[in-house]
Design a protein around this motif. Structure first.
Motif, PDB file in Angstrom:
ATOM      1  N   LEU A 116      57.439  48.888  25.861  1.00 54.11           N
ATOM      2  CA  LEU A 116      56.902  47.639  25.310  1.00 54.11           C
ATOM      3  C   LEU A 116      55.880  47.916  24.212  1.00 54.11           C
ATOM      4  CD1 LEU A 116      56.482  45.466  28.538  1.00 54.11           C
ATOM      5  CD2 LEU A 116      58.177  45.175  26.717  1.00 54.11           C
ATOM      6  N   LEU A 117      55.095  48.976  24.371  1.00 52.89           N
ATOM      7  CA  LEU A 117      54.118  49.337  23.344  1.00 52.89           C
ATOM      8  C   LEU A 117      54.830  49.744  22.056  1.00 52.89           C
ATOM      9  CD1 LEU A 117      51.276  49.849  22.366  1.00 52.89           C
ATOM     10  CD2 LEU A 117      51.331  52.097  23.491  1.00 52.89           C
ATOM     11  N   VAL A 118      55.897  50.515  22.179  1.00 52.46           N
ATOM     12  CA  VAL A 118      56.673  50.914  21.001  1.00 52.46           C
ATOM     13  C   VAL A 118      57.271  49.684  20.318  1.00 52.46           C
ATOM     14  CG1 VAL A 118      58.701  52.191  20.206  1.00 52.46           C
ATOM     15  CG2 VAL A 118      57.189  53.202  21.915  1.00 52.46           C
ATOM     16  N   LEU A 119      57.853  48.796  21.107  1.00 54.67           N
ATOM     17  CA  LEU A 119      58.432  47.575  20.549  1.00 54.67           C
ATOM     18  C   LEU A 119      57.371  46.702  19.889  1.00 54.67           C
ATOM     19  CD1 LEU A 119      60.905  46.616  23.425  1.00 54.67           C
ATOM     20  CD2 LEU A 119      61.502  47.484  21.156  1.00 54.67           C
ATOM     21  N   ALA A 120      56.181  46.666  20.481  1.00 52.14           N
ATOM     22  CA  ALA A 120      55.093  45.868  19.907  1.00 52.14           C
ATOM     23  C   ALA A 120      54.685  46.407  18.544  1.00 52.14           C
ATOM     24  CB  ALA A 120      53.901  45.858  20.860  1.00 52.14           C
ATOM     25  N   MET A 121      54.613  47.730  18.406  1.00 51.97           N
ATOM     26  CA  MET A 121      54.246  48.315  17.113  1.00 51.97           C
ATOM     27  C   MET A 121      55.296  47.999  16.065  1.00 51.97           C
ATOM     28  SD  MET A 121      52.373  51.976  17.892  1.00 51.97           S
ATOM     29  CE  MET A 121      53.591  52.634  19.048  1.00 51.97           C
ATOM     30  N   VAL A 122      56.565  48.060  16.441  1.00 59.18           N
ATOM     31  CA  VAL A 122      57.633  47.724  15.495  1.00 59.18           C
ATOM     32  C   VAL A 122      57.552  46.251  15.113  1.00 59.18           C
ATOM     33  CG1 VAL A 122      60.131  47.496  15.227  1.00 59.18           C
ATOM     34  CG2 VAL A 122      59.169  49.563  16.240  1.00 59.18           C
TER      35      VAL A 122
ATOM     36  N   VAL B  70      54.917  44.406  14.966  1.00 62.70           N
ATOM     37  CA  VAL B  70      53.807  44.240  14.019  1.00 62.70           C
ATOM     38  C   VAL B  70      54.236  44.673  12.615  1.00 62.70           C
ATOM     39  CG1 VAL B  70      51.497  45.067  13.401  1.00 62.70           C
ATOM     40  CG2 VAL B  70      52.012  44.491  15.779  1.00 62.70           C
ATOM     41  N   MET B  71      54.970  45.773  12.518  1.00 54.57           N
ATOM     42  CA  MET B  71      55.455  46.231  11.212  1.00 54.57           C
ATOM     43  C   MET B  71      56.290  45.161  10.517  1.00 54.57           C
ATOM     44  SD  MET B  71      56.634  50.128  12.112  1.00 54.57           S
ATOM     45  CE  MET B  71      55.570  51.233  13.039  1.00 54.57           C
ATOM     46  N   TRP B  72      57.194  44.533  11.275  1.00 54.87           N
ATOM     47  CA  TRP B  72      58.071  43.519  10.688  1.00 54.87           C
ATOM     48  C   TRP B  72      57.303  42.256  10.317  1.00 54.87           C
ATOM     49  CZ3 TRP B  72      63.025  43.610   8.961  1.00 54.87           C
ATOM     50  CH2 TRP B  72      63.741  44.794   9.199  1.00 54.87           C
TER      51      TRP B  72
ATOM     52  N   THR C 217      46.045  51.445   8.706  1.00 50.03           N
ATOM     53  CA  THR C 217      46.931  50.388   8.224  1.00 50.03           C
ATOM     54  C   THR C 217      48.249  50.871   7.632  1.00 50.03           C
ATOM     55  OG1 THR C 217      45.781  50.403   6.090  1.00 50.03           O
ATOM     56  CG2 THR C 217      44.972  48.875   7.766  1.00 50.03           C
ATOM     57  N   ALA C 218      48.258  52.068   7.038  1.00 50.95           N
ATOM     58  CA  ALA C 218      49.438  52.535   6.311  1.00 50.95           C
ATOM     59  C   ALA C 218      50.729  52.541   7.136  1.00 50.95           C
ATOM     60  CB  ALA C 218      49.179  53.928   5.730  1.00 50.95           C
ATOM     61  N   PRO C 219      50.707  52.970   8.414  1.00 48.68           N
ATOM     62  CA  PRO C 219      51.968  52.988   9.169  1.00 48.68           C
ATOM     63  C   PRO C 219      52.614  51.618   9.337  1.00 48.68           C
ATOM     64  CG  PRO C 219      50.309  54.353  10.242  1.00 48.68           C
ATOM     65  CD  PRO C 219      49.605  53.570   9.178  1.00 48.68           C
ATOM     66  N   PHE C 220      51.849  50.549   9.162  1.00 44.85           N
ATOM     67  CA  PHE C 220      52.388  49.201   9.350  1.00 44.85           C
ATOM     68  C   PHE C 220      52.775  48.543   8.021  1.00 44.85           C
ATOM     69  CE2 PHE C 220      49.563  50.131  12.891  1.00 44.85           C
ATOM     70  CZ  PHE C 220      50.393  49.869  13.970  1.00 44.85           C
ATOM     71  N   LEU C 221      52.619  49.263   6.923  1.00 48.06           N
ATOM     72  CA  LEU C 221      52.934  48.746   5.593  1.00 48.06           C
ATOM     73  C   LEU C 221      54.162  49.455   5.031  1.00 48.06           C
ATOM     74  CD1 LEU C 221      49.294  48.763   4.160  1.00 48.06           C
ATOM     75  CD2 LEU C 221      50.582  46.736   4.905  1.00 48.06           C
TER      76      LEU C 221
END
Length: 206
Positions: free
Chosen positions: A19-25, A27-29, A60-64
């Motif tokens: 769920l944590l991995v899915l949550a990070m993805v 956020v990216m989208w 911030t960079a990993p989410f951009l």
């Protein structure tokens, strides 16, 4: 009459990790959707080498991402490798992500080209892959070795080509993200330091 907490279902660390991995993805989208509606203005919050303001990009960079195609290219390997780490629980996912992000981000900040901005989750992807591969060296587990071979088979060529300097590609982020993954595997090795064997004292019973 039930005792409070007696009927509570125990949490599954693997599910929480996934769920944590899915949550990070997710956020990216969401961030990319907002960014696309704002003419990609959020991309300026990436890592700017040797600029103090650019240090915020470590977080911030990993989410951009530069585009939806850029994001999609990172999403699949991030999910596959992240879920592989999630089998060890959410805490392990969080720890590996933090170590890779910091090592990869700081390394990119020091070595990246001047007047450039580095964005994208590929540094985390390289770090996740490096963690899963190098973990087998430290744990000496056959299960981890099998996972390492699978990662090498699936992404070996991509990992190798991603380290070749190319215009528009943050090979520094890939390189130092990988370094962060190896460091995470070493620091999080569950075996820990082995205690020295105790020697029998022949006078102990006297």
């Amino acid at each position: 009459m039930s005792t409070p907490g007696r009927d509570a279902t125990p949490s599954d660390p693997r599910k929480e990790g996934a769920l944590l991995v899915l949550a990070m993805v997710a956020v990216m989208w969401v961030v990319e959707i907002i960014d696309s509606l704002d003419s990609q203005r959020l991309d300026r919050y990436g890592i700017e080498p040797r600029h103090l303001d650019g240090l915020r990009g470590i977080v911030t960079a990993p989410f951009l991402h530069a585009s939806f195609s850029h994001l999609f290219g990172n999403t699949i390997p991030f999910l596959v490798l992240g879920i592989g780490i999630a089998l060890s629980g959410a805490a392990r996912v969080a720890a590996v992500t933090a170590i890779v992000a910091v090592v990869g981000g700081v390394g990119t900040w020091f070595t990246g080209a001047s007047n450039s901005v580095h964005i994208g989750a590929s540094g985390l992807v390289f770090g996740f892959a490096a963690y899963l591969i190098s973990r087998a060296l430290f744990s000496r587990s056959w299960l981890h070795l099998g996972a390492a071979l699978l990662v090498g088979f699936l992404y070996g060529s991509t990992l190798g080509s991603g380290l070749i300097p190319q215009d528009g590609i943050s090979w520094q982020g890939h390189l130092f993200g990988g370094v962060g993954g190896v460091l995470a595997a070493k620091l999080l090795d569950s075996r820990g330091p082995r205690a020295a064997p105790r020697r029998a004292d022949p006078l102990a019973g006297l």
